[in-house]
Write an enzyme that holds these catalytic residues in place. Structure first.
Site, PDB file in Angstrom:
ATOM      1  N   ASP A 271       0.827  -1.211   0.000  1.00 18.59           N
ATOM      2  CA  ASP A 271       0.000   0.000   0.000  1.00 18.59           C
ATOM      3  C   ASP A 271       0.864   1.266   0.000  1.00 18.59           C
ATOM      4  OD1 ASP A 271      -2.356   1.408  -0.025  1.00 18.59           O
ATOM      5  OD2 ASP A 271      -2.765   1.180   2.112  1.00 18.59           O
TER       6      ASP A 271
ATOM      7  N   ARG B  42       0.133   7.748  -2.490  1.00 23.05           N
ATOM      8  CA  ARG B  42       0.740   8.779  -1.636  1.00 23.05           C
ATOM      9  C   ARG B  42       2.193   9.032  -2.019  1.00 23.05           C
ATOM     10  NH1 ARG B  42      -1.211   5.849   3.524  1.00 23.05           N
ATOM     11  NH2 ARG B  42      -1.862   4.370   1.896  1.00 23.05           N
ATOM     12  N   TRP B  43       2.896   7.996  -2.449  1.00 25.15           N
ATOM     13  CA  TRP B  43       4.289   8.162  -2.910  1.00 25.15           C
ATOM     14  C   TRP B  43       4.319   9.119  -4.105  1.00 25.15           C
ATOM     15  CZ3 TRP B  43       7.064   7.394  -7.379  1.00 25.15           C
ATOM     16  CH2 TRP B  43       8.453   7.249  -7.256  1.00 25.15           C
TER      17      TRP B  43
ATOM     18  N   HIS C  78       2.296   3.636  -9.090  1.00 20.09           N
ATOM     19  CA  HIS C  78       2.102   2.209  -9.387  1.00 20.09           C
ATOM     20  C   HIS C  78       3.303   1.651 -10.162  1.00 20.09           C
ATOM     21  CE1 HIS C  78      -1.775   2.396  -7.650  1.00 20.09           C
ATOM     22  NE2 HIS C  78      -2.347   3.102  -8.605  1.00 20.09           N
TER      23      HIS C  78
ATOM     24  N   SER D 222     -10.695  -7.279  -4.425  1.00 22.11           N
ATOM     25  CA  SER D 222     -12.041  -7.355  -5.015  1.00 22.11           C
ATOM     26  C   SER D 222     -12.770  -6.023  -4.832  1.00 22.11           C
ATOM     27  CB  SER D 222     -12.826  -8.513  -4.385  1.00 22.11           C
ATOM     28  OG  SER D 222     -12.750  -8.478  -2.975  1.00 22.11           O
TER      29      SER D 222
ATOM     30  N   TRP E 297     -12.081  -2.526  -7.644  1.00 28.09           N
ATOM     31  CA  TRP E 297     -12.906  -2.182  -8.817  1.00 28.09           C
ATOM     32  C   TRP E 297     -13.640  -0.862  -8.595  1.00 28.09           C
ATOM     33  CZ3 TRP E 297     -11.544  -4.885 -12.816  1.00 28.09           C
ATOM     34  CH2 TRP E 297     -11.133  -6.209 -12.670  1.00 28.09           C
TER      35      TRP E 297
ATOM     36  N   LEU F  41      11.112 -20.491  -4.450  1.00 27.99           N
ATOM     37  CA  LEU F  41      10.026 -19.664  -3.907  1.00 27.99           C
ATOM     38  C   LEU F  41       8.711 -19.904  -4.652  1.00 27.99           C
ATOM     39  CD1 LEU F  41       9.308 -17.039  -2.148  1.00 27.99           C
ATOM     40  CD2 LEU F  41       9.750 -15.787  -4.270  1.00 27.99           C
TER      41      LEU F  41
ATOM     42  N   LEU G 200      -6.577  -4.738   7.639  1.00 29.63           N
ATOM     43  CA  LEU G 200      -6.296  -5.873   6.760  1.00 29.63           C
ATOM     44  C   LEU G 200      -6.946  -5.725   5.376  1.00 29.63           C
ATOM     45  CD1 LEU G 200      -6.486  -8.853   9.285  1.00 29.63           C
ATOM     46  CD2 LEU G 200      -4.461  -7.655   8.429  1.00 29.63           C
TER      47      LEU G 200
HETATM   48  C1  IPE Z   1      -5.348  -2.857  -0.122  1.00 29.32           C
HETATM   49  O1  IPE Z   1      -5.047  -1.523  -0.295  1.00 29.32           O
HETATM   50  C2  IPE Z   1      -5.347  -3.566  -1.437  1.00 29.32           C
HETATM   51  C3  IPE Z   1      -4.043  -3.725  -2.078  1.00 29.32           C
HETATM   52  C4  IPE Z   1      -2.892  -3.352  -1.579  1.00 29.32           C
HETATM   53  C5  IPE Z   1      -4.062  -4.381  -3.348  1.00 29.32           C
HETATM   54  P1  IPE Z   1      -6.195  -0.414  -0.466  1.00 29.32           P
HETATM   55  O2  IPE Z   1      -5.487   0.873  -0.656  1.00 29.32           O
HETATM   56  O3  IPE Z   1      -7.155  -0.830  -1.507  1.00 29.32           O
HETATM   57  O4  IPE Z   1      -6.920  -0.497   0.947  1.00 29.32           O
HETATM   58  P2  IPE Z   1      -7.858   0.560   1.691  1.00 29.32           P
HETATM   59  O5  IPE Z   1      -8.881   1.005   0.698  1.00 29.32           O
HETATM   60  O6  IPE Z   1      -6.995   1.703   2.130  1.00 29.32           O
HETATM   61  O7  IPE Z   1      -8.425  -0.201   2.853  1.00 29.32           O
HETATM   62  C1  IPE Z   2      -1.507   0.272  -3.425  1.00 26.08           C
HETATM   63  O1  IPE Z   2      -1.353   1.642  -3.462  1.00 26.08           O
HETATM   64  C2  IPE Z   2      -1.792  -0.301  -4.787  1.00 26.08           C
HETATM   65  C3  IPE Z   2      -3.150  -0.853  -4.934  1.00 26.08           C
HETATM   66  C4  IPE Z   2      -4.083  -0.853  -4.026  1.00 26.08           C
HETATM   67  C5  IPE Z   2      -3.477  -1.437  -6.217  1.00 26.08           C
HETATM   68  P1  IPE Z   2      -2.602   2.631  -3.423  1.00 26.08           P
HETATM   69  O2  IPE Z   2      -2.996   2.945  -4.811  1.00 26.08           O
HETATM   70  O3  IPE Z   2      -3.682   2.119  -2.552  1.00 26.08           O
HETATM   71  O4  IPE Z   2      -1.907   3.913  -2.758  1.00 26.08           O
HETATM   72  P2  IPE Z   2      -2.542   4.914  -1.707  1.00 26.08           P
HETATM   73  O5  IPE Z   2      -3.131   4.119  -0.593  1.00 26.08           O
HETATM   74  O6  IPE Z   2      -3.593   5.695  -2.461  1.00 26.08           O
HETATM   75  O7  IPE Z   2      -1.394   5.757  -1.265  1.00 26.08           O
HETATM   76 MG    MG Z   3      -4.132   2.334  -0.582  1.00 29.53          MG
END
Ligand code: IPE
Ligand code: IPE
Ligand code: MG
Length: 241
Positions: free
Chosen positions: A21, A25-26, A38, A67, A70, A132, A196
């Site tokens: 995650d 923000r990065w 990404h 899930s 989307w 792995l 989680l």
């Molecule tokens: C969890 O991150 C899903 C993945 C890292 C693929 P999200 O960014 O979707 O989670 P929430 O929305 O902050 O809970």
């Molecule tokens: C995790 O980074 C990647 C996915 C959930 C696919 P985010 O896109 O959730 O990044 P933040 O949480 O907005 O920083």
């Molecule tokens: Mg996120």
């Protein structure tokens, strides 16, 4: 009751899962579009898989698309799927060479047909690899996984193939997406969020949890090794003494 595998005090984890995650923000911190985060996140995946191989982990499960993801704008979903295509195309050689077995968890056959075909091919090409196991979670949600298991069990019961009174944890475990993976020892979440987000709810029942403020694109071998050190210092009791 035997302890569910691995993680005696001082020992390293066999199976690590990561909620990757913080890509958005990065990018935001650098005034870049989210897709740049990404892209940098995909580099972090490359580094982390390499590090996991070098550390001798048995399994690494990475949450790449939930899930619930989307719900994001169609353009961001398209960017993520594009990066997935590129990642598989560019990494398959190295993955295969490093004896890594690719596995996908989640309801991934609902992704676009070309991605499903590409993943089917990558899974087949790496099926006999023994170092792995890299499990990528795509269109994964733990509640969805439990629903899929439940539907299957109900169908099996209706067909007389399973006796509801004989249902035990092993019967459920064998039908989870993670069935052939070792027990989940360590679950890491980056970016400072402490939740989680519907990841591996059954499997994480007795996992050690490590939350780090590091944003996913900054994650590297040192960060993985630091989390494994934290794990090694934890005492796992499984409800016993
Ligand atoms: C969890 O991150 C899903 C993945 C890292 C693929 P999200 O960014 O979707 O989670 P929430 O929305 O902050 O809970
Ligand atoms: C995790 O980074 C990647 C996915 C959930 C696919 P985010 O896109 O959730 O990044 P933040 O949480 O907005 O920083
Ligand atoms: Mg996120």
């Amino acid at each position: 009751m035997p302890k569910p595998g691995g993680g005696d005090e001082g020992a390293g984890p066999r199976h690590v899962a990561i909620i990757m995650d913080g890509n958005g923000r990065w990018a935001k911190a650098r005034r870049l579009p989210r897709v740049a985060g990404h892209r940098a996140g995909a580099e972090a995946v490359r580094r982390t898989v390499r590090a996991a191989c070098e550390m001798g982990l048995e399994a690494l499960t990475l949450y790449a698309f939930s899930s619930e993801n989307w719900r994001r704008p169609a353009t961001e979903i398209a960017d993520l799927m594009g990066l997935l295509r590129r990642f598989v195309a560019s990494e398959l050689e190295e993955i295969a060479r490093n004896d890594v077995r690719l596995k996908i968890v989640g309801d991934w056959r609902k992704l676009e047909p070309d991605i499903v075909a590409m993943l089917d091919d990558a899974i087949a090409r790496t099926a006999s690899n023994r170092a792995l196991t890299l499990a990528i979670a795509l269109n994964y949600g733990a509640r969805d996984e439990m629903l899929r298991v439940t539907r299957r069990l109900m169908r099996e019961a209706r067909a007389g193939e399973i006796d509801p009174d004989a249902l035990d944890e092993a019967v459920v475990e064998a039908r989870l997406d993670t069935a052939e993976l070792p027990p989940l020892d360590l679950l890491i979440r980056t970016s400072g969020e402490v939740r989680l987000s519907n990841f591996l709810l059954w499997q994480a029942a007795y996992s050690e949890l490590v939350f780090t403020d590091t944003l996913w694109p900054d994650f590297d071998a040192a960060a993985l090794s630091a989390a494994c050190d934290v794990f090694a210092g934890r005492e796992r009791r499984y409800g016993g003494l």
